[in-house]
Enzyme design. Structure first.
Site, PDB file in Angstrom:
ATOM      1  N   GLU A 116      -5.683  17.588  41.961  1.00 15.63           N
ATOM      2  CA  GLU A 116      -6.085  18.920  41.472  1.00 15.63           C
ATOM      3  C   GLU A 116      -7.540  18.876  41.033  1.00 15.63           C
ATOM      4  O   GLU A 116      -8.138  17.804  40.947  1.00 15.63           O
ATOM      5  CB  GLU A 116      -5.166  19.341  40.312  1.00 15.63           C
ATOM      6  CG  GLU A 116      -3.773  19.695  40.796  1.00 15.63           C
ATOM      7  CD  GLU A 116      -2.800  20.041  39.681  1.00 15.63           C
ATOM      8  OE1 GLU A 116      -3.231  20.202  38.532  1.00 15.63           O
ATOM      9  OE2 GLU A 116      -1.606  20.149  39.988  1.00 15.63           O
ATOM     10  N   ARG A 278     -11.864  23.946  36.473  1.00 19.07           N
ATOM     11  CA  ARG A 278     -11.375  25.327  36.469  1.00 19.07           C
ATOM     12  C   ARG A 278     -12.331  26.375  35.949  1.00 19.07           C
ATOM     13  O   ARG A 278     -12.402  27.482  36.465  1.00 19.07           O
ATOM     14  CB  ARG A 278     -10.162  25.384  35.543  1.00 19.07           C
ATOM     15  CG  ARG A 278      -8.944  25.254  36.285  1.00 19.07           C
ATOM     16  CD  ARG A 278      -7.778  25.397  35.440  1.00 19.07           C
ATOM     17  NE  ARG A 278      -6.773  24.669  36.183  1.00 19.07           N
ATOM     18  CZ  ARG A 278      -5.616  24.357  35.748  1.00 19.07           C
ATOM     19  NH1 ARG A 278      -5.285  24.691  34.520  1.00 19.07           N
ATOM     20  NH2 ARG A 278      -4.765  23.720  36.494  1.00 19.07           N
ATOM     21  N   HIS A 340      -4.739  31.471  31.087  1.00 12.62           N
ATOM     22  CA  HIS A 340      -3.727  30.476  31.433  1.00 12.62           C
ATOM     23  C   HIS A 340      -3.384  29.537  30.289  1.00 12.62           C
ATOM     24  O   HIS A 340      -2.211  29.271  30.034  1.00 12.62           O
ATOM     25  CB  HIS A 340      -4.287  29.675  32.618  1.00 12.62           C
ATOM     26  CG  HIS A 340      -3.372  28.659  33.183  1.00 12.62           C
ATOM     27  ND1 HIS A 340      -2.146  28.959  33.711  1.00 12.62           N
ATOM     28  CD2 HIS A 340      -3.514  27.299  33.313  1.00 12.62           C
ATOM     29  CE1 HIS A 340      -1.573  27.852  34.162  1.00 12.62           C
ATOM     30  NE2 HIS A 340      -2.373  26.839  33.913  1.00 12.62           N
TER      31      HIS A 340
HETATM   32  P1  FAD Z   1       6.023  26.331  25.898  1.00 15.88           P
HETATM   33  O1  FAD Z   1       6.554  25.600  27.045  1.00 15.88           O
HETATM   34  O2  FAD Z   1       5.243  27.544  26.150  1.00 15.88           O
HETATM   35  O3  FAD Z   1       7.247  26.720  24.967  1.00 15.88           O
HETATM   36  C1  FAD Z   1       7.067  27.536  23.825  1.00 15.88           C
HETATM   37  C2  FAD Z   1       8.424  27.805  23.235  1.00 15.88           C
HETATM   38  O4  FAD Z   1       8.286  28.396  21.954  1.00 15.88           O
HETATM   39  C3  FAD Z   1       9.276  28.771  24.053  1.00 15.88           C
HETATM   40  O5  FAD Z   1      10.580  28.252  24.077  1.00 15.88           O
HETATM   41  C4  FAD Z   1       9.251  30.048  23.236  1.00 15.88           C
HETATM   42  O6  FAD Z   1      10.391  30.839  23.379  1.00 15.88           O
HETATM   43  C5  FAD Z   1       9.175  29.487  21.831  1.00 15.88           C
HETATM   44  N1  FAD Z   1       8.630  30.415  20.840  1.00 15.88           N
HETATM   45  C6  FAD Z   1       7.404  30.981  20.818  1.00 15.88           C
HETATM   46  N2  FAD Z   1       7.286  31.769  19.731  1.00 15.88           N
HETATM   47  C7  FAD Z   1       8.466  31.696  19.069  1.00 15.88           C
HETATM   48  C8  FAD Z   1       8.972  32.296  17.891  1.00 15.88           C
HETATM   49  N3  FAD Z   1       8.266  33.164  17.164  1.00 15.88           N
HETATM   50  N4  FAD Z   1      10.242  32.005  17.511  1.00 15.88           N
HETATM   51  C9  FAD Z   1      11.014  31.170  18.246  1.00 15.88           C
HETATM   52  N5  FAD Z   1      10.589  30.575  19.369  1.00 15.88           N
HETATM   53  C10 FAD Z   1       9.331  30.830  19.764  1.00 15.88           C
HETATM   54  N6  FAD Z   1       0.502  22.262  32.591  1.00 15.88           N
HETATM   55  C11 FAD Z   1       0.523  21.072  33.245  1.00 15.88           C
HETATM   56  O7  FAD Z   1       0.276  20.032  32.649  1.00 15.88           O
HETATM   57  N7  FAD Z   1       0.852  21.046  34.571  1.00 15.88           N
HETATM   58  C12 FAD Z   1       1.154  22.163  35.280  1.00 15.88           C
HETATM   59  O8  FAD Z   1       1.462  22.088  36.452  1.00 15.88           O
HETATM   60  C13 FAD Z   1       1.103  23.409  34.617  1.00 15.88           C
HETATM   61  N8  FAD Z   1       1.360  24.566  35.283  1.00 15.88           N
HETATM   62  C14 FAD Z   1       1.434  25.731  34.587  1.00 15.88           C
HETATM   63  C15 FAD Z   1       1.810  26.896  35.242  1.00 15.88           C
HETATM   64  C16 FAD Z   1       1.984  28.081  34.543  1.00 15.88           C
HETATM   65  C17 FAD Z   1       2.406  29.324  35.270  1.00 15.88           C
HETATM   66  C18 FAD Z   1       1.739  28.101  33.150  1.00 15.88           C
HETATM   67  C19 FAD Z   1       1.924  29.356  32.368  1.00 15.88           C
HETATM   68  C20 FAD Z   1       1.332  26.946  32.490  1.00 15.88           C
HETATM   69  C21 FAD Z   1       1.170  25.762  33.191  1.00 15.88           C
HETATM   70  N9  FAD Z   1       0.780  24.588  32.556  1.00 15.88           N
HETATM   71  C22 FAD Z   1       0.789  23.408  33.233  1.00 15.88           C
HETATM   72  C23 FAD Z   1       0.593  24.560  31.109  1.00 15.88           C
HETATM   73  C24 FAD Z   1       1.885  24.037  30.466  1.00 15.88           C
HETATM   74  O9  FAD Z   1       2.978  24.530  31.181  1.00 15.88           O
HETATM   75  C25 FAD Z   1       2.006  24.443  29.013  1.00 15.88           C
HETATM   76  O10 FAD Z   1       0.812  24.192  28.335  1.00 15.88           O
HETATM   77  C26 FAD Z   1       3.120  23.647  28.351  1.00 15.88           C
HETATM   78  O11 FAD Z   1       4.298  23.816  29.069  1.00 15.88           O
HETATM   79  C27 FAD Z   1       3.307  24.110  26.921  1.00 15.88           C
HETATM   80  O12 FAD Z   1       4.462  23.500  26.415  1.00 15.88           O
HETATM   81  P2  FAD Z   1       4.910  23.822  24.940  1.00 15.88           P
HETATM   82  O13 FAD Z   1       6.185  23.081  24.708  1.00 15.88           O
HETATM   83  O14 FAD Z   1       3.808  23.589  24.006  1.00 15.88           O
HETATM   84  O15 FAD Z   1       5.160  25.410  24.933  1.00 15.88           O
HETATM   85  C1  SIN Z   2      -1.390  24.522  38.567  1.00 19.13           C
HETATM   86  O1  SIN Z   2      -0.380  24.168  39.142  1.00 19.13           O
HETATM   87  O2  SIN Z   2      -2.401  24.921  39.127  1.00 19.13           O
HETATM   88  C2  SIN Z   2      -1.392  24.509  37.079  1.00 19.13           C
HETATM   89  C3  SIN Z   2      -1.714  23.176  36.599  1.00 19.13           C
HETATM   90  C4  SIN Z   2      -2.116  23.219  35.152  1.00 19.13           C
HETATM   91  O3  SIN Z   2      -2.282  24.279  34.581  1.00 19.13           O
HETATM   92  O4  SIN Z   2      -2.297  22.141  34.600  1.00 19.13           O
END
Ligand code: FAD
Ligand code: SIN
Length: 523
Positions: A116, A278, A340
């Protein structure tokens, strides 16, 4: 109702679920309560496509991954943290494999690594274009087997209860019964993700409204580097395609960005062309669109890979685009940049420790110094796992020697049910449009100042609504996203330079001295 627990985990993405698994192993006699806003799987994690970055084979080494991360972070990464996270990636990935994640392998049975933007070598472990789905489902399956955990879905945290800079738990809305619970806990961990919904165009699911960041700010925690909101260059452009990402891995396999007339343009902007970091690719697309007046650019994979390759590597994207009559094996994909990833957040150690006692923040909601001014692709799922692991170790060695303390019930006062949902939806729309137009990829002092003025007006209206009407999820989210938007603007105004994802045309250069921005609630 009143609840008591040892550990209250808020959020069920990769960081919250991993934390539950690690903690349950380390402290099997303690009680865990995990709450989540919607169903367990709904999170940014579930929607992750590209994969997880990790040094995996002999072409790569930790130093290369560290250097790629530091270059993307544009002078603001904390190098110590970068090294600690990157060095433990293989261990964390092996745990995911043991739990049941089936990363892609090639014909020789070796893991098939993707590439990537910003990565100097292939180092992304992935499950086609649905890595997040596979990781999230595997974690959920394993968490459900734990016997010291209580899981509550559609429970939305409203506020933390903090007294004398110590956190005692949270007030939580149970959405079905509309009851507000009082959850007292020895330790409270925010794993609530980012804040993509502050922007009109985002890759994030609807629930990602910055709740954790806003709650921590209200509680008195330090917030840092919010101005660094990363825009992903390629989100599907279609009036009915809500928030659908086209993975960067596609450019890693040779897809090329072109304008609507089929002309390539990235060579004008960076020697790495379509695989530049990016922030550079997003700004380049933004500049091309402003120049041409077009609504979108194209991402062309069809001209470079055959149909089988495309269907095998990107089954999710292929199916999704077909829903909109776009056959990505035959034609280019219309794309635009979209908000994002939140590179800043609540200032926290790699173990989640914050300035508030017994309050921890992990995953995307935290600002650990790993990403600096711009996150390297696929480093975020990794950070989620590592911070969860470090947080679990810290918590298990530092279980507070105190009785869980009850705190006052939520006061509804004279609040009445809201009769005009339109007021909330109108504010949502206005804030998100304002952020997109005035606080987007290219900023200026004048636009930022205007945006802040308007945010102050919104804050007043929302505050009135919050205290006079019965609490509901939309209102909680609106209040939080408006608070995070305001904090982001204030961080952006304080930065008199352009760096990483923050570009201000009135201060186009990078200052010599790199500094983080900080913001804390005045008392
Ligand atoms: P999240 O996975 O966002 O989970 C947050 C949780 O908190 C959810 O369950 C939500 O319901 C809960 N929550 C929020 N507010 C409250 C509240 N008030 N009360 C109760 N629950 C609450 N990163 C990579 O490294 N590789 C990738 O390929 C990649 N692709 C991506 C593609 C997309 C479309 C997106 C959107 C992001 C991508 N990212 C990627 C970034 C990555 O997915 C996120 O940064 C990461 O998953 C965040 O994980 P997290 O556990 O911190 O939060
Ligand atoms: C992607 O698949 O392009 C998202 C990867 C990332 O946000 O880290």
């Amino acid at each position: 109702m009143k609840f008591k627990t040892d550990f209250l985990i808020i959020g069920s993405g990769i960081s919250g679920l991993s934390l539950a698994l690690y903690l349950s192993k380390l402290v099997p006699d303690e009680k865990l309560l995990l709450i989540t806003k919607e169903t367990l799987h709904e999170s940014s994690t579930y929607h992750a496509q590209g994969g997880i970055a990790c040094v995996w084979n002999n072409n790569d080494n930790f130093e290369k991954h560290v250097q790629d991360t530091l270059i993307a972070g544009d002078g603001l990464c904390n190098e110590k943290i970068v090294r600690r996270i990157i060095n433990q990636a293989p261990e964390r990935i092996n745990e995911l494999i043991e739990l049941g994640v089936n990363f892609n392998r090639n014909a020789n049975g070796e893991y098939d690594l993707g590439k990537e933007g910003g990565h100097s070598v292939r180092r992304i472990l992935r499950v086609n274009d649905q890595t997040g789905q596979s990781v999230e489902k595997t974690l959920i399956e394993n968490v459900k087997k734990l016997n010291n955990i209580d899981i509550r879905e559609q429970w939305c945290a409203i506020n933390l209860y903090v007294k004398d800079l110590k956190c005692h738990g949270a007030y939580v809305l149970e959405q079905k019964s509309e009851e507000i619970h009082n959850i007292a806990s020895k330790s409270t961990i925010l794993a609530t993700g980012g804040a993509g919904k502050i922007y009109l165009y985002t890759t994030n699911p609807d629930i990602i409204s910055g709740d954790g960041i806003a709650m921590a700010y209200r509680a008195g925690a330090m917030i840092s580097n919010l101005e660094f909101y990363q825009f992903h260059p390629t989100c599907l452009y279609h009036p009915y395609a809500k928030s659908f990402l086209i993975t960067e891995a596609m450019r890693g396999e040779g897809a090329i960005l072109k304008d609507m007339r089929g002309k390539e343009f990235m060579e004008k902007y960076h020697p790495q062309k379509d695989l530049a970091p990016r922030d550079i690719v997003s700004r380049a697309i933004d500049a091309e669109l402003k120049k041409s007046g077009d609504d979108y650019v194209y991402l062309d994979i069809a001209s470079y890979k055959d149909s089988n390759f495309i269907k095998n590597h990107y089954p999710g994207i292929y199916e999704k685009c077909l829903e909109f009559n776009i056959d990505i094996t035959k034609e280019p994909i219309p794309v635009v940049p979209a908000a994002h990833y939140c590179c800043g957040g609540v200032m926290a150690g790699i173990n989640g420790v914050t300035e508030i006692k017994n309050l921890y923040v992990i995953g995307e909601a935290a600002c650990t110094g790993f990403h600096g001014a711009n996150r390297l692709a696929s480093n975020s799922l990794l950070e989620g796992m590592v911070t969860a692991h470090e947080c679990a170790n810290y918590l298990s060695n530092n279980i507070p020697n105190l009785k869980v303390k009850e705190f006052p019930e939520w006061e509804t006062g004279n609040a009445v049910p809201s009769t005009e949902a339109v007021i909330i939806t109108q504010n949502w729309d206005e804030i998100r449009t304002l952020m997109q137009n005035f606080v987007g990829i290219v900023r200026s002092d004048a636009r930022l100042k205007r945006a802040l003025k308007r945010m102050n007006i919104f804050a007043e209206e929302i505050d009135y609504y919050y205290w006079n009407y019965k609490i509901e999820k939309n209102l909680i989210e609106l209040r939080n996203l408006s608070m995070v938007a305001e904090l982001l603007i204030r961080c952006a105004l304080s930065r008199k330079e352009s760096r990483g994802t923050h570009y201000n045309e009135d201060h186009p250069n990078r200052l010599k001295l790199a500094r983080n921005s900080y913001i804390k609630r005045p008392w």
